[in-house]
Write an enzyme that holds these catalytic residues in place. Structure first.
Site, PDB file in Angstrom:
ATOM      1  N   ASP A  27       1.044  -1.123  -0.046  1.00 47.97           N
ATOM      2  CA  ASP A  27      -0.036   0.011   0.012  1.00 47.97           C
ATOM      3  C   ASP A  27       0.774   1.151   0.060  1.00 47.97           C
ATOM      4  O   ASP A  27       2.047   1.352   0.459  1.00 47.97           O
ATOM      5  CB  ASP A  27      -0.941   0.062   1.367  1.00 47.97           C
ATOM      6  CG  ASP A  27      -2.209   0.948   1.063  1.00 47.97           C
ATOM      7  OD1 ASP A  27      -2.245   1.299  -0.078  1.00 47.97           O
ATOM      8  OD2 ASP A  27      -2.592   1.177   1.943  1.00 47.97           O
ATOM      9  N   GLY A  30       0.354   5.325  -4.462  1.00 49.17           N
ATOM     10  CA  GLY A  30      -0.387   6.617  -5.055  1.00 49.17           C
ATOM     11  C   GLY A  30       0.087   7.743  -4.339  1.00 49.17           C
ATOM     12  O   GLY A  30       0.673   8.768  -4.844  1.00 49.17           O
ATOM     13  N   TRP A  32       2.802   7.748  -2.383  1.00 50.12           N
ATOM     14  CA  TRP A  32       4.225   7.986  -2.779  1.00 50.12           C
ATOM     15  C   TRP A  32       4.519   9.000  -3.857  1.00 50.12           C
ATOM     16  O   TRP A  32       5.357   9.826  -4.164  1.00 50.12           O
ATOM     17  CB  TRP A  32       4.934   6.638  -3.093  1.00 50.12           C
ATOM     18  CG  TRP A  32       6.492   6.770  -3.342  1.00 50.12           C
ATOM     19  CD1 TRP A  32       7.331   6.698  -2.331  1.00 50.12           C
ATOM     20  CD2 TRP A  32       7.404   7.081  -4.649  1.00 50.12           C
ATOM     21  NE1 TRP A  32       8.661   6.453  -3.092  1.00 50.12           N
ATOM     22  CE2 TRP A  32       8.476   6.864  -4.318  1.00 50.12           C
ATOM     23  CE3 TRP A  32       6.694   7.062  -5.824  1.00 50.12           C
ATOM     24  CZ2 TRP A  32       9.404   6.979  -5.193  1.00 50.12           C
ATOM     25  CZ3 TRP A  32       7.576   7.414  -7.043  1.00 50.12           C
ATOM     26  CH2 TRP A  32       8.925   7.147  -6.440  1.00 50.12           C
ATOM     27  N   HIS A  44       2.892   3.357  -8.907  1.00 51.48           N
ATOM     28  CA  HIS A  44       2.599   1.769  -9.002  1.00 51.48           C
ATOM     29  C   HIS A  44       3.871   1.211  -9.837  1.00 51.48           C
ATOM     30  O   HIS A  44       4.528   0.197  -9.577  1.00 51.48           O
ATOM     31  CB  HIS A  44       1.531   1.624  -9.949  1.00 51.48           C
ATOM     32  CG  HIS A  44       0.309   2.078  -9.411  1.00 51.48           C
ATOM     33  ND1 HIS A  44      -0.392   1.562  -7.913  1.00 51.48           N
ATOM     34  CD2 HIS A  44      -1.048   2.669  -9.707  1.00 51.48           C
ATOM     35  CE1 HIS A  44      -1.114   2.044  -7.704  1.00 51.48           C
ATOM     36  NE2 HIS A  44      -1.877   2.587  -8.681  1.00 51.48           N
ATOM     37  N   THR A  73     -10.818  -6.949  -5.263  1.00 50.06           N
ATOM     38  CA  THR A  73     -12.197  -6.813  -5.687  1.00 50.06           C
ATOM     39  C   THR A  73     -12.768  -5.392  -5.603  1.00 50.06           C
ATOM     40  O   THR A  73     -13.503  -4.969  -6.395  1.00 50.06           O
ATOM     41  CB  THR A  73     -13.190  -7.754  -5.176  1.00 50.06           C
ATOM     42  OG1 THR A  73     -13.198  -7.785  -3.547  1.00 50.06           O
ATOM     43  CG2 THR A  73     -12.885  -9.234  -5.317  1.00 50.06           C
ATOM     44  N   ARG A  78     -12.159   2.173  -8.367  1.00 50.10           N
ATOM     45  CA  ARG A  78     -11.195   3.341  -8.698  1.00 50.10           C
ATOM     46  C   ARG A  78     -11.711   3.893  -9.866  1.00 50.10           C
ATOM     47  O   ARG A  78     -12.411   3.544 -10.783  1.00 50.10           O
ATOM     48  CB  ARG A  78      -9.875   2.818  -8.630  1.00 50.10           C
ATOM     49  CG  ARG A  78      -9.319   2.452  -7.400  1.00 50.10           C
ATOM     50  CD  ARG A  78      -7.788   2.144  -7.163  1.00 50.10           C
ATOM     51  NE  ARG A  78      -7.425   1.877  -5.739  1.00 50.10           N
ATOM     52  CZ  ARG A  78      -6.387   2.028  -5.476  1.00 50.10           C
ATOM     53  NH1 ARG A  78      -5.411   2.263  -6.094  1.00 50.10           N
ATOM     54  NH2 ARG A  78      -5.860   1.723  -4.191  1.00 50.10           N
ATOM     55  N   LEU A 139      10.366 -20.727  -4.613  1.00 50.33           N
ATOM     56  CA  LEU A 139       9.732 -19.759  -3.973  1.00 50.33           C
ATOM     57  C   LEU A 139       8.224 -19.769  -4.630  1.00 50.33           C
ATOM     58  O   LEU A 139       8.385 -19.714  -5.816  1.00 50.33           O
ATOM     59  CB  LEU A 139      10.077 -18.443  -3.918  1.00 50.33           C
ATOM     60  CG  LEU A 139       9.074 -17.460  -3.576  1.00 50.33           C
ATOM     61  CD1 LEU A 139       9.124 -17.247  -1.942  1.00 50.33           C
ATOM     62  CD2 LEU A 139       9.702 -15.828  -3.757  1.00 50.33           C
ATOM     63  N   ARG A 192       1.797  -4.948   6.228  1.00 47.56           N
ATOM     64  CA  ARG A 192       1.128  -3.688   5.480  1.00 47.56           C
ATOM     65  C   ARG A 192       1.995  -2.654   5.669  1.00 47.56           C
ATOM     66  O   ARG A 192       2.322  -2.245   6.724  1.00 47.56           O
ATOM     67  CB  ARG A 192      -0.153  -3.715   5.958  1.00 47.56           C
ATOM     68  CG  ARG A 192      -0.881  -2.603   5.162  1.00 47.56           C
ATOM     69  CD  ARG A 192      -2.328  -2.217   5.551  1.00 47.56           C
ATOM     70  NE  ARG A 192      -2.743  -1.374   4.578  1.00 47.56           N
ATOM     71  CZ  ARG A 192      -4.163  -1.458   4.025  1.00 47.56           C
ATOM     72  NH1 ARG A 192      -5.045  -2.416   4.432  1.00 47.56           N
ATOM     73  NH2 ARG A 192      -4.699  -0.735   3.089  1.00 47.56           N
TER      74      ARG A 192
HETATM   75  C1  FPP Z   1      -1.665   0.212  -3.768  1.00 51.83           C
HETATM   76  O1  FPP Z   1      -1.196   1.385  -3.731  1.00 51.83           O
HETATM   77  C2  FPP Z   1      -0.941  -0.822  -4.599  1.00 51.83           C
HETATM   78  C3  FPP Z   1      -1.606  -1.251  -5.765  1.00 51.83           C
HETATM   79  C4  FPP Z   1      -3.097  -1.121  -5.874  1.00 51.83           C
HETATM   80  C5  FPP Z   1      -0.905  -2.113  -6.810  1.00 51.83           C
HETATM   81  C6  FPP Z   1       0.284  -2.811  -6.319  1.00 51.83           C
HETATM   82  C7  FPP Z   1       0.637  -3.764  -7.544  1.00 51.83           C
HETATM   83  C8  FPP Z   1       1.985  -3.819  -7.608  1.00 51.83           C
HETATM   84  C9  FPP Z   1       3.134  -3.157  -6.972  1.00 51.83           C
HETATM   85  C10 FPP Z   1       2.472  -4.891  -8.866  1.00 51.83           C
HETATM   86  C11 FPP Z   1       2.076  -6.179  -8.600  1.00 51.83           C
HETATM   87  C12 FPP Z   1       1.952  -7.040  -9.662  1.00 51.83           C
HETATM   88  C13 FPP Z   1       2.097  -8.276 -10.236  1.00 51.83           C
HETATM   89  C14 FPP Z   1       1.768  -8.987 -11.492  1.00 51.83           C
HETATM   90  C15 FPP Z   1       2.628  -9.210  -9.268  1.00 51.83           C
HETATM   91  P1  FPP Z   1      -2.263   2.503  -3.643  1.00 51.83           P
HETATM   92  O2  FPP Z   1      -2.850   3.171  -5.168  1.00 51.83           O
HETATM   93  O3  FPP Z   1      -3.416   2.023  -3.062  1.00 51.83           O
HETATM   94  O4  FPP Z   1      -1.890   3.687  -2.871  1.00 51.83           O
HETATM   95  P2  FPP Z   1      -2.382   4.918  -1.938  1.00 51.83           P
HETATM   96  O5  FPP Z   1      -3.044   4.102  -0.650  1.00 51.83           O
HETATM   97  O6  FPP Z   1      -1.302   5.687  -1.630  1.00 51.83           O
HETATM   98  O7  FPP Z   1      -3.412   5.633  -3.163  1.00 51.83           O
END
Ligand code: FPP
Length: 245
Positions: A27, A30, A32, A44, A73, A78, A139, A192
């Site tokens: 988490d 966004g 960051w 991301h 889900t 968003r 892994l 988390r």
């Molecule tokens: C949460 O940040 C993060 C996500 C919704 C996506 C995370 C996914 C990846 C890093 C890639 C994983 C992919 C694979 C195929 C393994 P947020 O947008 O909720 O952040 P915020 O809380 O600051 O808005």
């Protein structure tokens, strides 16, 4: 309880007590980006590097299972642009990183609903990743994609009902045996990031006895040293599984 933002090397860990399965709620991508005046999508993109470093850290210390929450889900709610970006992002990560993960001995698996909302291109990439890496043993990387813990329990209950299993014969073990991944052990540790103290529908059933570690570090800044710090914290905990010990 938050984890100090300290660096921890693998050498300070007790190698006899490495958690078998670590789950990550990634988490803060966004935020960051917003802190840097960038588009959320940049966060991301940076999160992909964090994930790769965490996978390498997991391999370094012999974690057997790593599960990551890639798309929930609830994430369909968003803005449309971000959902489209995330779908494309997940597909390109799989395409870009599959060979590299395969060479590292990572077996890729998915948990979540394969419903009409998941674009066929993403499903195809998922199937290819599963197939390419299925024999790997170092892994197991479980990607929770279009995943919700409640949805997983609902899906298990639906399968049980469809099989007309009598109510008196349904036990915890029955429900567990209809969850998405029958090989995945329950997580020992869930991490988390980003200073949020929530579970947000991740592995709800499976985490009944998991140790939880929260850190203020935003996911794009998270790396293997933070993973090791979380494991050091885990190694100080006394797991009782509801018993007096
Ligand atoms: C949460 O940040 C993060 C996500 C919704 C996506 C995370 C996914 C990846 C890093 C890639 C994983 C992919 C694979 C195929 C393994 P947020 O947008 O909720 O952040 P915020 O809380 O600051 O808005």
């Amino acid at each position: 309880m938050g984890l100090p933002e300290s660096s921890v090397g693998a050498e300070s860990l007790d190698m006899d007590r490495i958690p078998r399965h670590v789950g990550c709620v990634m988490d803060g991508n966004g935020r960051w980006a917003e802190q840097r005046g960038m588009a959320r999508t940049e966060g991301h993109a940076q999160g992909e590097h964090a994930l790769l470093d965490v996978i390498q850290g997991a391999l370094e210390i012999g974690i057997e299972w790593l599960s990551v929450y890639a798309f929930s889900t609830e994430n369909w709610n968003r803005p449309e642009d971000e959902v489209r970006f995330l779908m494309n992002f997940n597909r390109t990560i799989l395409r870009r990183r599959c060979e590299q993960l395969n060479e590292l001995g990572v077996r890729i698996r998915f948990v979540g609903r394969r419903d009409w909302r998941v674009p066929t291109g993403v499903m195809k990439e998922m199937d290819e990743a599963i197939e390419l890496t299925r024999k790997n043993k170092r892994l197991s990387l479980v990607v929770a994609f279009n995943y919700g813990g409640r949805a997983e329990i609902v899906d298990a209950v639906r399968k049980i009902a469809a099989r007309r299993i009598p109510a008196r014969r349904i036990t915890e073990r029955t429900i567990a045996s209809y969850l998405y991944d029958q090989e995945m052990p329950e997580p020992d540790l869930i991490i988390r990031t980003s200073g949020e103290y929530r579970i947000s529908n991740f592995l709800l059933w499976e985490m009944a006895y998991s140790e939880l570690v929260f850190t203020d570090v935003l996911w794009p800044d998270f790396d293997r040293s933070h993973l090791f710090a979380a494991i050091a914290e885990y190694q100080h905990r006394h797991r009782r599984f509801g018993q007096v010990q």
